[in-house]
Design an enzyme around this catalytic site. Sequence first.
Site, PDB file in Angstrom:
ATOM      1  N   GLU A 133      47.352  40.451  41.247  1.00 34.85           N
ATOM      2  CA  GLU A 133      46.632  40.480  39.980  1.00 34.85           C
ATOM      3  C   GLU A 133      47.089  41.588  39.032  1.00 34.85           C
ATOM      4  O   GLU A 133      46.762  41.564  37.837  1.00 34.85           O
ATOM      5  CB  GLU A 133      45.121  40.603  40.237  1.00 34.85           C
ATOM      6  CG  GLU A 133      44.653  41.947  40.781  1.00 34.85           C
ATOM      7  CD  GLU A 133      44.709  42.056  42.303  1.00 34.85           C
ATOM      8  OE1 GLU A 133      43.993  42.912  42.858  1.00 34.85           O
ATOM      9  OE2 GLU A 133      45.483  41.301  42.931  1.00 34.85           O
ATOM     10  N   HIS A 159      48.897  43.187  45.790  1.00 37.50           N
ATOM     11  CA  HIS A 159      47.958  42.823  44.722  1.00 37.50           C
ATOM     12  C   HIS A 159      48.669  41.956  43.673  1.00 37.50           C
ATOM     13  O   HIS A 159      49.357  42.474  42.796  1.00 37.50           O
ATOM     14  CB  HIS A 159      47.400  44.078  44.049  1.00 37.50           C
ATOM     15  CG  HIS A 159      46.394  44.798  44.882  1.00 37.50           C
ATOM     16  ND1 HIS A 159      45.058  44.481  44.896  1.00 37.50           N
ATOM     17  CD2 HIS A 159      46.546  45.834  45.756  1.00 37.50           C
ATOM     18  CE1 HIS A 159      44.417  45.279  45.728  1.00 37.50           C
ATOM     19  NE2 HIS A 159      45.292  46.110  46.266  1.00 37.50           N
ATOM     20  N   CYS A 187      44.819  41.884  49.864  1.00 37.17           N
ATOM     21  CA  CYS A 187      44.813  43.245  50.411  1.00 37.17           C
ATOM     22  C   CYS A 187      43.735  43.379  51.485  1.00 37.17           C
ATOM     23  O   CYS A 187      43.892  42.850  52.573  1.00 37.17           O
ATOM     24  CB  CYS A 187      44.644  44.272  49.295  1.00 37.17           C
ATOM     25  SG  CYS A 187      45.125  45.953  49.817  1.00 37.17           S
TER      26      CYS A 187
END
Length: 511
Positions: A171, A169, A79
């Site tokens: 994660e 993202h 990001c």
Amino acid sequence: MTEKMLILDFGSQFTQLIARCVREANVYCEIIPYNKPFTIDPTLKGIILSGSPFSVNDENFPSVDIPAFIQQLPVLGVCYGAQLTAKEFGGRVDKSNKREYGRAILEKKKDDVLLDNIANNSQVWMSHSDSIVALPEGFEILATTESIPVAAFKKTTAGTQPLYGLQFHPEVYHSKEGKKIIRNFLVDVCGCKQDWTPASFVTETVEALKQQIGDAHVIMALSGGVDSTVAATLISRAIGNRLHGIFVDNGVLRKGEFEQVLETYRQLHLNVVGVDAKQLFYTKLAGQVEPEAKRKVIGGLFIDVFQEEAKDIKEAKFLGQGTIYPDVIESVSVHGPSATIKSHHNVGGLPDTMHLSLVEPLRYLFKDEVRKVGLELGIPAEMINRHPFPGPGLAIRILGEVTEEKVQLLQAADDIYIKGLKSAGLYNEVWQAGTILLPVKSVGVMGDERTYEFTVALRAVTSVDGMTADWAHLPYEFLADISNEIINNVRGINRVVYDISSKPPATIEWE
């Protein structure tokens, strides 16, 4: 030596999630602020740049020397990290027409090791207000989404280590194959061996403790909780009975907990002294009704008791603590490029006059990793999987003044509730559960007698890390059974209610 990854934190709320994904892939990693100097040594395998609340178009945007990094190590920007990468090499990042937040579908444009085994049209999660509108020369697009022209990219020019950027993202949970992408970067790009396991952690930590402590002795306050028990067991593996544990019964533990925990410590061959200080705590708590006042009494008195017990252990040179990683991670302030550090000590507030050095074997582990290490050490699963319990114990689950009579009432009711959750197979379905004794009495009828007795509230929440929590939707039949059992068996309680408040706006504990 353990190989590791480094995560440079630019202030993203998701930075710890990146670390968790890396750890789950059996690769050790550490988080540091983006502006903290670090040394590149042979154990370091790669760098991940986190997201951020900043914009790369801000006047004083946070930055790092990515061209210098990739002379030695692979780098992945996530990001903001991806936008910073694009800008550093001459690309263009502009404000998006609208803030892009939420689910998006990834369309692969090139085959690359980073996206190996990732399905085309895989769901990813966006959270940004800027977009990369032009990549630098020598970079190519690996994937796009319907609204994002550059969702994943890489540097193609030779002469450096690999450099990648992801606008989304990977994660977060909503990026369905995000962990695969992170794994691909760790293993296929950085060459990580994935050999960081609970067993390897135990072996390396015990050896490191032997080196750190030498022939000295360690004193440690134990709470019966997961962190202090695992930390003590690791230290004991290294130095045996030169660890001196002190477990204080402050009068506000759960029913039978003092005896049960001491028995577990005995089974683990820990050198622990149990101190029954119940009456001392009850005397000092008399008349205290404010939550903060009760906390201060318990914390201060605990230190006094601990010091009194510790003064006879003159060989002690170290203080053992169960500090874990979220308590010591340095985080970047979103208000500017200053680093703040949150410190925490389980024993909190022990005076400097004790002149002891700290031993914190868990300071680089997350809570779930502590539990895995505990199981590896042979600590009973019942203790490892216990719900979190507040430091001041039942004192902050008794609203108002704490008395021995109220503690016994609450212990009895709470014991019925917790045992009921376990027998119904619900205990492991909730993050935390407990019973609260309210400072109100109400009228009831038992047989032909009128009663005027206390009310208890049952609390159960679901959560991942305790930062936010939803009330657990326990079955009505279960709640009815527990209510009946408490009222029928605990004389002094004639009414049971269930707390259906979430955090926020409420907190998990009532005080």
